[in-house]
Write a protein that holds these residues in place. Structure first.
Motif, PDB file in Angstrom:
ATOM      1  N   ASN A  16       0.832  -1.210   0.000  1.00  0.00           N
ATOM      2  CA  ASN A  16       0.000   0.000   0.000  1.00  0.00           C
ATOM      3  C   ASN A  16       0.863   1.254   0.000  1.00  0.00           C
ATOM      4  N   PHE A  17       1.972   1.217   0.745  1.00  0.00           N
ATOM      5  CA  PHE A  17       2.898   2.352   0.728  1.00  0.00           C
ATOM      6  C   PHE A  17       3.534   2.512  -0.645  1.00  0.00           C
ATOM      7  N   LEU A  18       3.990   1.407  -1.224  1.00  0.00           N
ATOM      8  CA  LEU A  18       4.663   1.471  -2.525  1.00  0.00           C
ATOM      9  C   LEU A  18       3.752   1.971  -3.638  1.00  0.00           C
ATOM     10  N   SER A  19       2.454   1.782  -3.493  1.00  0.00           N
ATOM     11  CA  SER A  19       1.507   2.216  -4.527  1.00  0.00           C
ATOM     12  C   SER A  19       0.802   3.524  -4.166  1.00  0.00           C
ATOM     13  N   SER A  20       1.171   4.113  -3.044  1.00  0.00           N
ATOM     14  CA  SER A  20       0.481   5.315  -2.578  1.00  0.00           C
ATOM     15  C   SER A  20       0.907   6.544  -3.371  1.00  0.00           C
ATOM     16  N   GLU A  21       0.041   7.517  -3.375  1.00  0.00           N
ATOM     17  CA  GLU A  21       0.357   8.798  -4.025  1.00  0.00           C
ATOM     18  C   GLU A  21       1.555   9.447  -3.362  1.00  0.00           C
ATOM     19  N   GLN A  41      18.141   3.922  -9.058  1.00  0.00           N
ATOM     20  CA  GLN A  41      18.917   2.678  -8.999  1.00  0.00           C
ATOM     21  C   GLN A  41      18.396   1.727  -7.921  1.00  0.00           C
ATOM     22  N   ILE A  42      17.528   2.233  -7.054  1.00  0.00           N
ATOM     23  CA  ILE A  42      16.938   1.389  -6.020  1.00  0.00           C
ATOM     24  C   ILE A  42      15.752   0.646  -6.627  1.00  0.00           C
ATOM     25  N   LYS A  43      15.844  -0.651  -6.668  1.00  0.00           N
ATOM     26  CA  LYS A  43      14.808  -1.477  -7.279  1.00  0.00           C
ATOM     27  C   LYS A  43      14.205  -2.423  -6.237  1.00  0.00           C
ATOM     28  N   TYR A  44      12.943  -2.702  -6.397  1.00  0.00           N
ATOM     29  CA  TYR A  44      12.279  -3.649  -5.498  1.00  0.00           C
ATOM     30  C   TYR A  44      11.290  -4.478  -6.303  1.00  0.00           C
ATOM     31  N   SER A  45      11.062  -5.680  -5.823  1.00  0.00           N
ATOM     32  CA  SER A  45      10.021  -6.535  -6.400  1.00  0.00           C
ATOM     33  C   SER A  45       9.470  -7.416  -5.293  1.00  0.00           C
ATOM     34  N   ILE A  46       8.204  -7.763  -5.415  1.00  0.00           N
ATOM     35  CA  ILE A  46       7.572  -8.623  -4.413  1.00  0.00           C
ATOM     36  C   ILE A  46       6.956  -9.816  -5.126  1.00  0.00           C
ATOM     37  N   ASN A  47       7.393 -10.992  -4.734  1.00  0.00           N
ATOM     38  CA  ASN A  47       6.879 -12.234  -5.304  1.00  0.00           C
ATOM     39  C   ASN A  47       6.380 -13.113  -4.163  1.00  0.00           C
ATOM     40  N   THR A 196      12.214   2.081   1.039  1.00  0.00           N
ATOM     41  CA  THR A 196      11.938   0.712   0.612  1.00  0.00           C
ATOM     42  C   THR A 196      13.039  -0.246   1.062  1.00  0.00           C
ATOM     43  N   LEU A 197      14.245   0.297   1.329  1.00  0.00           N
ATOM     44  CA  LEU A 197      15.328  -0.516   1.872  1.00  0.00           C
ATOM     45  C   LEU A 197      15.207  -0.654   3.384  1.00  0.00           C
ATOM     46  N   CYS A 198      14.889   0.453   4.045  1.00  0.00           N
ATOM     47  CA  CYS A 198      14.905   0.503   5.503  1.00  0.00           C
ATOM     48  C   CYS A 198      13.723  -0.226   6.134  1.00  0.00           C
ATOM     49  N   ILE A 199      12.542  -0.039   5.586  1.00  0.00           N
ATOM     50  CA  ILE A 199      11.331  -0.581   6.222  1.00  0.00           C
ATOM     51  C   ILE A 199      11.379  -2.109   6.334  1.00  0.00           C
ATOM     52  N   PRO A 200      11.603  -2.848   5.243  1.00  0.00           N
ATOM     53  CA  PRO A 200      11.629  -4.320   5.388  1.00  0.00           C
ATOM     54  C   PRO A 200      12.826  -4.824   6.182  1.00  0.00           C
ATOM     55  N   PHE A 201      13.958  -4.096   6.127  1.00  0.00           N
ATOM     56  CA  PHE A 201      15.134  -4.509   6.893  1.00  0.00           C
ATOM     57  C   PHE A 201      14.853  -4.436   8.392  1.00  0.00           C
ATOM     58  N   LEU A 202      14.295  -3.309   8.855  1.00  0.00           N
ATOM     59  CA  LEU A 202      14.015  -3.179  10.287  1.00  0.00           C
ATOM     60  C   LEU A 202      12.866  -4.090  10.722  1.00  0.00           C
ATOM     61  N   GLU A 203      11.894  -4.300   9.849  1.00  0.00           N
ATOM     62  CA  GLU A 203      10.813  -5.233  10.177  1.00  0.00           C
ATOM     63  C   GLU A 203      11.365  -6.641  10.316  1.00  0.00           C
ATOM     64  N   ASN A 204      12.382  -6.980   9.514  1.00  0.00           N
ATOM     65  CA  ASN A 204      13.027  -8.280   9.608  1.00  0.00           C
ATOM     66  C   ASN A 204      13.800  -8.434  10.916  1.00  0.00           C
ATOM     67  N   LEU A 205      14.477  -7.352  11.353  1.00  0.00           N
ATOM     68  CA  LEU A 205      15.254  -7.391  12.583  1.00  0.00           C
ATOM     69  C   LEU A 205      14.372  -7.367  13.829  1.00  0.00           C
ATOM     70  N   PHE A 206      13.244  -6.640  13.735  1.00  0.00           N
ATOM     71  CA  PHE A 206      12.352  -6.467  14.887  1.00  0.00           C
ATOM     72  C   PHE A 206      10.922  -6.848  14.481  1.00  0.00           C
TER      73      PHE A 206
END
Length: 344
Positions: A16-21, A41-47, A196-206
């Motif tokens: 929802n964040f990635l697709s938000s205005e 240069q920052i790329k993300y994909s969700i599968n 997009t780098l920070c959010i999933p990294f910190l969610e993974n750690l905590f």
């Protein structure tokens, strides 16, 4: 490239964040040419439940412990040094950290004093021992421990509830502050692409942390919000929603040098407004950096650098302000360290 597993609920929120205005519509002035280039240069994909992240600037996520990628990179570095392809008169981050942390300084001209009784780690081996996550200790983690050792020498970090970092990259310093000092809430203000780098990294750690994403924020961020969340993420277009007199420590490392002076002024004014009286602002940035543009055909030599000496600092109490000895050992470009107490 790095991958993280997301649970179904957080995956939906992240999408929802990635697709938000808010993700796509940031103020034009929020990016210099440097970041217009690097954000692309920052790329993300969700599968399914896996998010894959790529990027260079701002992406200093460590390798997983004992991973094939880590051993491959280590082997390449060793071979380059062995055959002479990697020559440098600078120290490694590991050696520089140990040298700086074990100096007994009696120089009266050094304002920066590190309290050996308050540091978290004094050597690279201690960094590895203290580092709690299933990742290798890379150069950026070492640098984060160096900054924490400095800050904890001047500030009681274990009693500091609310911290904000401007341009935290993938969040290495945020993670260490949260783990070692149980900081109640840490705010990260950064470009959407870097988040997009920070959010999933910190969610993974905590994985049990309470996280507030930019598109989930209402009209204002108040003290009640800081008491309710572990991490709050904001984009540059949202800085005005922070109420006054909230934060006890503001941090900026490296990213001011990649902004223009009007952006730096905007953030310094924000720090003054959002900080409580007698709180702190820690700044570590290059003495000067030509990062305004990376356009093809740009005459780099004629570019005007962004200079630390030109930052529009306000009239606060300076606790120290000097060239960073640690960084002078590991790189040719000098950095400046400054810690000030906010006066109101």
């Amino acid at each position: 490239m790095i991958k993280f597993k997301l649970n179904d609920q957080f995956k939906k929120r992240f999408e929802n964040f990635l697709s938000s205005e808010l993700f796509f519509n940031q103020p034009e002035h929020s990016k210099t040419d440097y970041w217009r280039y690097h954000s692309k240069q920052i790329k993300y994909s969700i599968n399914k439940s896996t998010v894959t992240l790529m990027g260079k600037s701002g992406n200093y996520i460590p390798e997983k412990k004992n991973s094939p990628t880590f051993f491959l990179k280590s082997a390449k570095t060793f071979i380059k040094k062995l055959i002479g392809l990697e020559k440098s008169n600078k120290l490694s981050y590991q050696s520089a950290f140990e040298k700086i942390m074990n100096i007994e300084s009696d120089n009266l001209f050094d304002k920066l004093k590190i309290d050996k009784k308050k540091i978290i780690a004094q050597s690279f081996s201690e960094c590895k021992k203290q580092f709690p996550f299933n990742y290798e200790v890379n150069e950026q983690i070492i640098k984060s421990y160096y900054h924490i050792n400095i800050l904890n020498s001047y500030i009681e970090l274990s009693k500091t509830k609310f911290i904000a970092e401007i341009g935290a990259g993938n969040g290495n310093l945020m993670a260490l502050l949260k783990y070692h000092f149980k900081t109640k809430c840490i705010i990260n203000i950064d470009l959407p692409e870097t988040l997009t780098l920070c959010i999933p990294f910190l969610e993974n750690l905590f994985p049990d942390a309470q996280i507030l994403l930019p598109n989930e924020i209402g009209q204002k961020i108040s003290k009640n919000d800081l008491l309710s969340y572990d991490f709050i993420f904001l984009t540059p277009s949202q800085i005005d929603i922070l109420e006054e007199n909230l934060v006890e420590l503001f941090i900026n490392t490296d990213s001011f040098a990649e902004m223009n002076m009007s952006q730096i002024k905007e953030y310094i004014n924000l720090i003054q407004k959002v900080s409580i009286k007698d709180s702190f602002f820690f700044c570590c940035n290059r003495l000067e950096k030509k990062s305004n543009s990376v356009s093809e055909g740009q005459n780099f030599e004629n570019m005007k650098p962004i200079k630390f000496s030109d930052y529009p600092f306000l009239n606060n109490e300076i606790l120290f302000s000097e060239i960073c000895k640690f960084h002078s050992l590991v790189q040719k470009d000098l950095l400046y360290l400054r810690l000030e107490k906010i006066k109101k």
